[in-house]
Design an enzyme around this catalytic site. Sequence first.
Site, mmCIF file in Angstrom:
data_model
loop_
_atom_site.group_PDB
_atom_site.id
_atom_site.type_symbol
_atom_site.label_atom_id
_atom_site.label_comp_id
_atom_site.label_asym_id
_atom_site.label_seq_id
_atom_site.Cartn_x
_atom_site.Cartn_y
_atom_site.Cartn_z
ATOM 1 N N TYR A 56 0.847 -1.197 0.000
ATOM 2 C CA TYR A 56 0.000 0.000 0.000
ATOM 3 C C TYR A 56 0.878 1.241 0.000
ATOM 4 C CZ TYR A 56 -4.939 -0.511 -0.212
ATOM 5 O OH TYR A 56 -6.203 -0.683 -0.694
ATOM 6 N N GLU A 58 -0.496 4.713 -0.681
ATOM 7 C CA GLU A 58 -1.314 5.910 -0.949
ATOM 8 C C GLU A 58 -0.481 7.160 -0.716
ATOM 9 O OE1 GLU A 58 -4.886 5.709 1.396
ATOM 10 O OE2 GLU A 58 -5.786 4.213 0.086
ATOM 11 N N ASP A 202 -5.304 13.050 -25.652
ATOM 12 C CA ASP A 202 -5.249 11.669 -25.184
ATOM 13 C C ASP A 202 -4.477 10.863 -26.231
ATOM 14 O OD1 ASP A 202 -5.733 9.019 -24.637
ATOM 15 O OD2 ASP A 202 -7.893 9.258 -24.285
ATOM 16 N N THR A 228 -2.331 5.653 -22.336
ATOM 17 C CA THR A 228 -2.152 4.315 -21.784
ATOM 18 C C THR A 228 -0.662 4.007 -21.898
ATOM 19 O OG1 THR A 228 -2.433 3.273 -23.931
ATOM 20 C CG2 THR A 228 -4.419 3.526 -22.582
ATOM 21 N N LYS A 231 -0.191 0.232 -25.223
ATOM 22 C CA LYS A 231 -0.442 0.129 -26.661
ATOM 23 C C LYS A 231 0.897 0.268 -27.400
ATOM 24 C CE LYS A 231 -5.212 1.425 -25.826
ATOM 25 N NZ LYS A 231 -6.284 2.441 -25.946
ATOM 26 N N ARG A 237 -0.426 -2.866 -18.677
ATOM 27 C CA ARG A 237 -1.773 -2.341 -18.879
ATOM 28 C C ARG A 237 -2.048 -1.257 -17.827
ATOM 29 N NH1 ARG A 237 -5.729 -3.629 -21.887
ATOM 30 N NH2 ARG A 237 -4.281 -5.061 -22.871
HETATM 31 C C1 LIG Z 1 -7.348 2.729 -25.181
HETATM 32 C C2 LIG Z 1 -7.757 4.140 -25.006
HETATM 33 C C3 LIG Z 1 -8.114 4.635 -23.735
HETATM 34 C C4 LIG Z 1 -8.432 3.784 -22.545
HETATM 35 O O1 LIG Z 1 -7.545 2.973 -22.034
HETATM 36 P P1 LIG Z 1 -7.951 1.866 -20.963
HETATM 37 O O2 LIG Z 1 -6.622 1.566 -20.358
HETATM 38 O O3 LIG Z 1 -8.573 0.752 -21.725
HETATM 39 O O4 LIG Z 1 -8.868 2.475 -19.982
HETATM 40 C C5 LIG Z 1 -8.379 5.997 -23.609
HETATM 41 N N1 LIG Z 1 -8.306 6.804 -24.670
HETATM 42 C C6 LIG Z 1 -7.994 6.356 -25.890
HETATM 43 C C7 LIG Z 1 -7.943 7.328 -27.024
HETATM 44 C C8 LIG Z 1 -7.730 5.010 -26.108
HETATM 45 O O5 LIG Z 1 -7.458 4.574 -27.334
#
Ligand SMILES: *Cc1c(COP(=O)(O)O)cnc(C)c1O
Length: 428
Positions: A56, A58, A202, A228, A231, A237
């Site tokens: 933990y 936090e 994003d 993220t 990817k 993840r």
């Molecule tokens: C994949 C993705 C996310 C979300 O990611 P998670 O880890 O699945 O919550 C957010 N924004 C965009 C543009 C994405 O492609």
Amino acid sequence: MTDHLARPLRKVDSEVAQAINNETLRLASGLEMIASENYVSEAVLEAMGSVFTNKYAEGYPGRRYYGGCEFADVVERLAQERAKNIFGCDHVNVQPHSGAQANMGVFLATLKPGDTILGMDLSHGGHLTHGHPLNFSGKYFNVVSYGVHPDTETIDYEALEALAHQHKPKMIICGASAYPRQIDFERIGKIATDVGAFSLADIAHIAGLVAVDLHPSPIPHVDFVTSTTHKTLRGPRAGIAMCKEQFAKDLDRAVFPGVQGGPLVHIIAAKAVCFYEALQPDFKTYQSQVVKNAAELAKSLKEHGFRLVSGGTDNHLMLVDVSAKGTTGKVAEKALEKAAITVNKNTIPFDKNPPLVASGVRIGTPALTTRGMTETEMQIIGGWIAEVLSAPEDEALHKRIRQEVELLCHRFPLYATRLSQYEKAQTI
Ligand SMILES: *Cc1c(COP(=O)(O)O)cnc(C)c1O
């Protein structure tokens, strides 16, 4: 007394062990072409499976609510420093459990329920968290959406600008999950400044490309950048959120205690490893090959008569309009799966089919490139995709191509040591 802690998984829980082994085999013997997926290194897996899962922590490094955080502080600081080196941001929060929670953190740091947000329509390539009615972003905020132009199928910046002036949103969100072209972050950042809105880029999908300057960075142009890490960035993840210095405190308070409790320290350790890997020279070579492979695959599919949304790709993914070949995304996904080629159905802009049917498939090259595949393999795979989709009901054909896929996969081994462990385990 503590013997039970030392028993291997296959002895403790053979059902889960079996599923993990089967998944390892599935990954090794098929073509993973889901644009949002990748294969992490053994080093990242090792950090994810480490004893930090017990901890933990936090709070933030040096300001924790729990004792015993000295080593948690080490890995979180390493992750922060490395992320700053990669992206050149003022401030980074490496605690978000996922991309969605990174976005939630930014929203909580800047918005109040009922505020207006302007985001890209999911059916034009945006993400659920950019204002979908079933997502928190669509439930708590007043959503206005922009999209692509019907002629070019690229973002209609003029319409976006007009919507921004008309609706005066508190936040403009850009970035996408199924958009094959470069995004003009500078232009969107400027529109946000003009209308007095916060801006969020994003970069969940393209973070790996941004990391090595294969896609222009949004960092100097927007207030917040989320991503993220699993990817194109090829880490665990999870998510991260970055911002200008002036928002650092608000962002950190929003992530914890705003939307999360204890951070996942083992995942933060794995993020640090991922960022280390992304800072090595061969990461740029990898990302350039991802882009070259996508371009080659797009070329091959076009040669086989497919229509690609926007006519092609600038990044790691493409959207194939399979309706032009008389089929649907749903049928295409299933047929390709039978041939051990994994893709996902995806709506195309102005799709006439509902999302669960869809008229397109989204195809990406990050995972196959990690395996070492190059343009030669992309040509072959483009041919297989065309064959499968020319006869989506022909099971004998799917089976034949599956065998060819398996032969190709043998030449590009994956997680080989895990598989040999598995074979040993099976013979015990
Ligand atoms: C994949 C993705 C996310 C979300 O990611 P998670 O880890 O699945 O919550 C957010 N924004 C965009 C543009 C994405 O492609």
